[in-house]
Scaffold this active site. Sequence first.
Site, PDB file in Angstrom:
ATOM      1  N   LYS A 159       1.164  -1.325   0.248  1.00  0.00           N
ATOM      2  CA  LYS A 159       0.137  -0.051  -0.158  1.00  0.00           C
ATOM      3  C   LYS A 159       0.516   1.325  -0.132  1.00  0.00           C
ATOM      4  O   LYS A 159       0.504   2.124  -0.746  1.00  0.00           O
ATOM      5  CB  LYS A 159      -1.036   0.138   0.772  1.00  0.00           C
ATOM      6  CG  LYS A 159      -1.613  -1.049   1.286  1.00  0.00           C
ATOM      7  CD  LYS A 159      -3.567  -0.634   2.082  1.00  0.00           C
ATOM      8  CE  LYS A 159      -4.137  -1.877   2.106  1.00  0.00           C
ATOM      9  NZ  LYS A 159      -3.930  -3.113   2.456  1.00  0.00           N
ATOM     10  N   GLU A 209      -4.373   6.909   8.632  1.00  0.00           N
ATOM     11  CA  GLU A 209      -4.951   7.857   7.837  1.00  0.00           C
ATOM     12  C   GLU A 209      -6.185   7.768   8.365  1.00  0.00           C
ATOM     13  O   GLU A 209      -6.097   7.427   9.797  1.00  0.00           O
ATOM     14  CB  GLU A 209      -5.824   6.804   6.490  1.00  0.00           C
ATOM     15  CG  GLU A 209      -4.577   6.232   5.313  1.00  0.00           C
ATOM     16  CD  GLU A 209      -5.389   5.862   4.275  1.00  0.00           C
ATOM     17  OE1 GLU A 209      -6.391   5.036   4.225  1.00  0.00           O
ATOM     18  OE2 GLU A 209      -4.906   5.627   3.296  1.00  0.00           O
ATOM     19  N   HIS A 256     -15.082  -8.420   5.458  1.00  0.00           N
ATOM     20  CA  HIS A 256     -13.905  -8.265   4.377  1.00  0.00           C
ATOM     21  C   HIS A 256     -14.125  -9.219   3.483  1.00  0.00           C
ATOM     22  O   HIS A 256     -13.882  -9.629   2.289  1.00  0.00           O
ATOM     23  CB  HIS A 256     -12.365  -7.611   4.970  1.00  0.00           C
ATOM     24  CG  HIS A 256     -12.787  -6.854   5.417  1.00  0.00           C
ATOM     25  ND1 HIS A 256     -12.392  -5.286   5.450  1.00  0.00           N
ATOM     26  CD2 HIS A 256     -12.087  -6.914   7.562  1.00  0.00           C
ATOM     27  CE1 HIS A 256     -11.902  -4.719   6.741  1.00  0.00           C
ATOM     28  NE2 HIS A 256     -12.122  -5.421   7.714  1.00  0.00           N
ATOM     29  N   ARG A 263      -5.150  -8.040 -10.305  1.00  0.00           N
ATOM     30  CA  ARG A 263      -6.248  -9.644 -10.951  1.00  0.00           C
ATOM     31  C   ARG A 263      -7.546  -9.120 -11.524  1.00  0.00           C
ATOM     32  O   ARG A 263      -7.884  -8.806 -11.899  1.00  0.00           O
ATOM     33  CB  ARG A 263      -6.246 -10.959  -9.479  1.00  0.00           C
ATOM     34  CG  ARG A 263      -7.177  -9.734  -8.660  1.00  0.00           C
ATOM     35  CD  ARG A 263      -7.386 -11.018  -7.877  1.00  0.00           C
ATOM     36  NE  ARG A 263      -8.695 -10.313  -6.494  1.00  0.00           N
ATOM     37  CZ  ARG A 263      -8.654 -10.015  -5.371  1.00  0.00           C
ATOM     38  NH1 ARG A 263      -7.182  -9.358  -5.734  1.00  0.00           N
ATOM     39  NH2 ARG A 263      -9.049  -9.216  -5.160  1.00  0.00           N
TER      40      ARG A 263
END
Length: 491
Positions: A115, A199, A234, A291
């Site tokens: 990230k 963040e 998730h 992907r």
Amino acid sequence: MKKILVANRGEIALRIMKSAKKMGIKTVAVYSEIDRHTPHVLFADEAIEIGPAPSAQSYLVIDKIIDAAKKTGAEGIHPGYGFLSENSEFAKAVTDAGIIFIGPNVHAIEVMGSKLAAKEAVKAYDIPMVPGIDEAIEDVEEAKKIAIEIGFPILIKASAGGGGKGMRIVEHIDELSEQMERAISEAESAFGDGSVFIEKYVTSPRHIELQVLADAHGNVVHLFERECSIQRRHQKVVEEAPSSVLTPQLREEMGAAAVRVAQACNYEGAGTVEFLLDDQLNFYFLEMNTRLQVEHPVTELISGVDLVEQQIRIARGEKLSFTQSDLNIEGHAMELRVYAEDPMNNFLPSIGTLHTYRRPEGDNIRVDDGYEEGMTIPIYYDPMIAKLITYGSTREESIDIMKRAIAEYKIEGIETTLDFGAFVFRHEDFISGKFDTHFVKKNFSAESVEESQHSQRKVAAIFAVKQYIKSKSKLKSIEHNSSIWTKSRNQ
Ligand code: MV4
């Protein structure tokens, strides 16, 4: 390419082989010992066994897969999703063996796998980012300073993270030190990389992702968005395209940003750029998935583009045969992931045999699956057994067809998320489009499904009674008519 190997199993292996076959390309399946008699193996032109059931001894072993490709003369390898699909070492090993990796280049996989590296790469490309830092942080005092600047709540994220692992929400400065330690140790043990960053926490976002296609000649297009906010821990459960909240202008802006993200890492192939969308419709870049995604069919249905075919064409070095202005959205698509899990029992894996397995059929219904009646769901792999996808000219129509398709899907022997889907597609917040990533947590419990089923049964019962009354009164009038007729005849 005349022959490709698919380094995967289940529905996605079958899905990829179908496009290859359509293009006149021969297919090679690889399979673990327990997958010998599965549809992807039967469908392939050739199949090679690559080891015992556990994926660490079969689908994740790079050398076995490359050996299988060499042995069968496959010129390309498609990794599907999961397993080795985002493993840059695999992409490199494939390329080094003189085989085409049907996916992005090694550089793009590496950059987007981190990230922090991704943030660095897109810096010069005018991409909206959540307020925060773009470097790993170790010092707690420094973290506190930054958190105060950003403002609470903040989110600590692992650079190597995925699926929410190593992610910690911090509401107050007093919790920061403890949460940061936890995030670092979780990231260290899960990814072998303890780098974390900070963040601003976007409290109630939607998860919107943009599909992109990039060829090896510098052409990049986007194929609009998918709304993926209906997820549980998730794990996505329902996806749709397009999103009901994007205006054409916002779609164009997010699409252009997604294209720039792809350009920032010299992307090639099909990729997905993830954004958070807040309640004021501000969007922020999260990460790029390098992907083919599980939910790609909804994009295929609204755009008319076969994404696997495009992946293969791009890998062959072809130029994209269309530009951005050739693409447009037609209709609306919904996808429900059918997992072998029991929603009434905290989504525990439901293992067993598909004693009954009958798919819904009809126009505007697509089922992507890799199982047949009588098969046993193995415990070794992903619990998703099928994707149920519907298409309509409007969102309402796609939901209506989905409800019918769920009712027609007959699965016995294991518990699945079909009833959970029925609950979502009947929920007023889903129907109105007013939801965010908290939808499942906020609305779902075993009791709420029972309630929904109860009211569904009530509706069905009332309908049945009405039909009965109607048919009875018809019968009466027939009897009545016929009695008149008999009488008159008898007269
Ligand atoms: C966030 C966020 C709120 N604020 N970042 C979750 C997994 C990873 N891909 C990023 N995630 C999030 N990042 C900030 N600054 C909320 C999430 C998040 C989420 C994102 C997409 C889909 C579902 C989610 C569920 C919980 C949290």
